[in-house]
Design a protein around this motif. Structure first.
Motif, PDB file in Angstrom:
ATOM      1  N   ARG A   1      27.143 -14.700 -45.774  1.00  0.00           N
ATOM      2  CA  ARG A   1      26.797 -14.680 -47.199  1.00  0.00           C
ATOM      3  C   ARG A   1      25.983 -15.929 -47.509  1.00  0.00           C
ATOM      4  NH1 ARG A   1      27.576  -9.448 -48.162  1.00  0.00           N
ATOM      5  NH2 ARG A   1      29.750  -8.786 -47.858  1.00  0.00           N
TER       6      ARG A   1
ATOM      7  N   ARG B   1      19.314  -4.170 -45.887  1.00  0.00           N
ATOM      8  CA  ARG B   1      19.377  -5.254 -46.866  1.00  0.00           C
ATOM      9  C   ARG B   1      17.950  -5.674 -47.207  1.00  0.00           C
ATOM     10  NH1 ARG B   1      23.831  -3.791 -46.052  1.00  0.00           N
ATOM     11  NH2 ARG B   1      25.766  -4.999 -45.837  1.00  0.00           N
TER      12      ARG B   1
ATOM     13  N   THR C   1      22.443 -10.262 -43.624  1.00  0.00           N
ATOM     14  CA  THR C   1      22.054 -10.413 -45.014  1.00  0.00           C
ATOM     15  C   THR C   1      20.628 -10.930 -45.053  1.00  0.00           C
ATOM     16  OG1 THR C   1      22.744 -11.309 -47.161  1.00  0.00           O
ATOM     17  CG2 THR C   1      22.840 -12.810 -45.296  1.00  0.00           C
TER      18      THR C   1
ATOM     19  N   SER D   1      20.899  -8.527 -52.282  1.00  0.00           N
ATOM     20  CA  SER D   1      21.069  -9.860 -51.711  1.00  0.00           C
ATOM     21  C   SER D   1      20.523 -10.926 -52.659  1.00  0.00           C
ATOM     22  CB  SER D   1      20.380  -9.944 -50.343  1.00  0.00           C
ATOM     23  OG  SER D   1      21.040  -9.112 -49.414  1.00  0.00           O
TER      24      SER D   1
ATOM     25  N   THR E   1      17.829 -13.370 -47.477  1.00  0.00           N
ATOM     26  CA  THR E   1      17.627 -14.302 -48.570  1.00  0.00           C
ATOM     27  C   THR E   1      16.188 -14.791 -48.533  1.00  0.00           C
ATOM     28  OG1 THR E   1      18.335 -16.415 -49.552  1.00  0.00           O
ATOM     29  CG2 THR E   1      18.543 -16.211 -47.166  1.00  0.00           C
TER      30      THR E   1
END
Length: 404
Positions: free
Chosen positions: A236, A136, A186, A87, A188
């Motif tokens: 995303r 992830r 996901t 990621s 981040t």
């Protein structure tokens, strides 16, 4: 010429190249209502049915094939059954299949700096009836799904992560039963983003879908978006911008809107949106800060050019770069260089310089495929492939990095 010049009906190839180059650098100098200079783009919300051929630039026809030096800079041999998910940060989440009767699979992480592979989770947090389903990681958080296949109950968990190690205790973020799909998610930085959607054939199929976010230290999740109907693509994140594809214009039919959300704004500001023609379901989408890069995995009759199978780069009003190969994975990019996975290879197309290139797969990986473990804006592109030995038997996984 700018990407969003909707009054322009024709376009020269030279003009398109200059516009694409400007788009690749514009994100750094934008100003507007979003955070840190992110600009909120004007949108009409109208479905983009493109019939004007001058608005479509076919990369395979117009761009020059050239060796641009896309060669691996690092190569690592990993155990057979390893699957990578990258990621952000310097670690890629890994699901592994150890040769052990006690563990069907385990969870870990691969350093994309030195290739070290560490095991982080050998046993599911929820006990022996559960198994690991998906994983992830971001630079500050590690997230995974555990599922009980007998009851079809799933749980999304997360834990603080740094330097290839976990700390603190796992936090349960969400759960669902047989009527809810395991979430697409996901990571981040320290944040997990996931989509909770009803199973299309389940008892809750008419329920809304939700996109949530949670960061390490938060007391609970917050809702980013609600969709009357299922999201079309996984979430995303690239450079602080989340791309999702909720249902829109629900009273008129089935429409999906590629939507860019500023994660760094207090209210999750919508920065941009592109509504696809009726019934056209995107396969993947990511926002660059100026344009959408998105792919369609099937061709739709009577939907115009944006209903064709392939990968597109552009925003509402056009023009669009078009790469006419069946997409097989998420999109990554670096500046104006876009990397797409097809059924047979990785390709790079560069609208600014009107160039095409490809990445050769590792030896003896034909049939298994060489897949990307990168998404969104990257400086290091990571791939992994299952390879055979001299006898044709699957023997391991080769991970490679490419500096962009």
């Amino acid at each position: 010429m700018a990407w969003c010049d909707r009054g322009h009906k024709g376009i020269t190839r030279r003009g398109f190249a200059l516009g694409a180059a400007a788009a690749g650098t514009a994100a750094a100098v934008l100003s507007g209502c979003g955070s840190e200079g992110k600009k909120v783009k004007p949108t009409s919300g109208e479905p983009q049915v493109v019939e004007d051929s001058s608005q479509i630039i076919d990369a395979l026809e117009e761009f020059e094939g050239k060796d641009t030096g896309l060669n691996p800079v690092k190569i690592w041999n990993l155990p057979l059954g390893t699957v990578l998910f990258h990621s952000d940060g310097s670690w890629a989440a890994a699901m592994m299949a150890p040769e052990s009767a006690q563990h069907v699979n385990t969870l870990g992480a691969l350093s994309v700096i030195d290739g070290s592979l560490v095991t982080l989770k050998e046993d599911p947090t929820l006990g022996r009836t559960y198994g690991f389903f998906d994983v992830r990681c971001g630079s500050g958080v590690y997230a995974w799904i555990e599922i009980d296949y007998a009851t079809r109950i799933w749980v999304l968990l997360a834990q603080q992560f740094s330097g290839g190690a976990l700390s603190g205790e796992p936090v349960q973020l969400d759960t669902g039963d047989k009527n809810w799909e395991p979430p697409l998610f996901t990571c981040t930085g320290p944040t997990v983003i996931w989509q909770k959607m009803p199973l299309a054939s389940g008892d809750r199929r008419s329920s809304d879908s939700h996109c949530y976010r949670w960061s390490v230290g938060d007391a609970k999740e917050t809702e980013v978006w609600r969709s009357t109907g299922r999201f079309a693509t996984p979430p995303r994140v690239s450079n602080g911008i989340l791309t999702i594809t909720p249902r829109v214009r629900n009273e008129e039919g089935t429409y999906y809107g590629l939507t860019a959300v500023d994660l760094q704004s207090p209210n999750n500001t919508k920065l941009d949106q592109l509504v696809l023609p009726a019934s056209v379901r995107p396969f993947e989408a990511v926002y660059t800060g100026e344009v959408f890069a998105f792919s369609i995995e099937a061709s739709y009759d009577s939907a115009g050019s944006l209903g064709k199978m392939g990968t597109f780069v552009g925003r509402e009003g056009g023009p669009y770069v078009y790469f006419s190969r069946e997409p097989a994975a998420q999109i990554a990019y670096s500046g104006t260089r876009y990397l797409v996975k097809t059924q047979s290879a990785h390709y790079m197309f560069d609208p600014a310089n009107q160039l095409l290139d490809s990445i050769s797969s590792p030896d003896r990986s034909l049939g298994f495929g060489d897949y990307p473990a990168s998404e969104g804006s990257v400086s290091t592109f990571v791939t992994y492939a299952t390879v055979r030995d001299a006898k044709g038997i699957p023997s391991g996984v080769v991970a490679r990095t490419f500096e962009l």
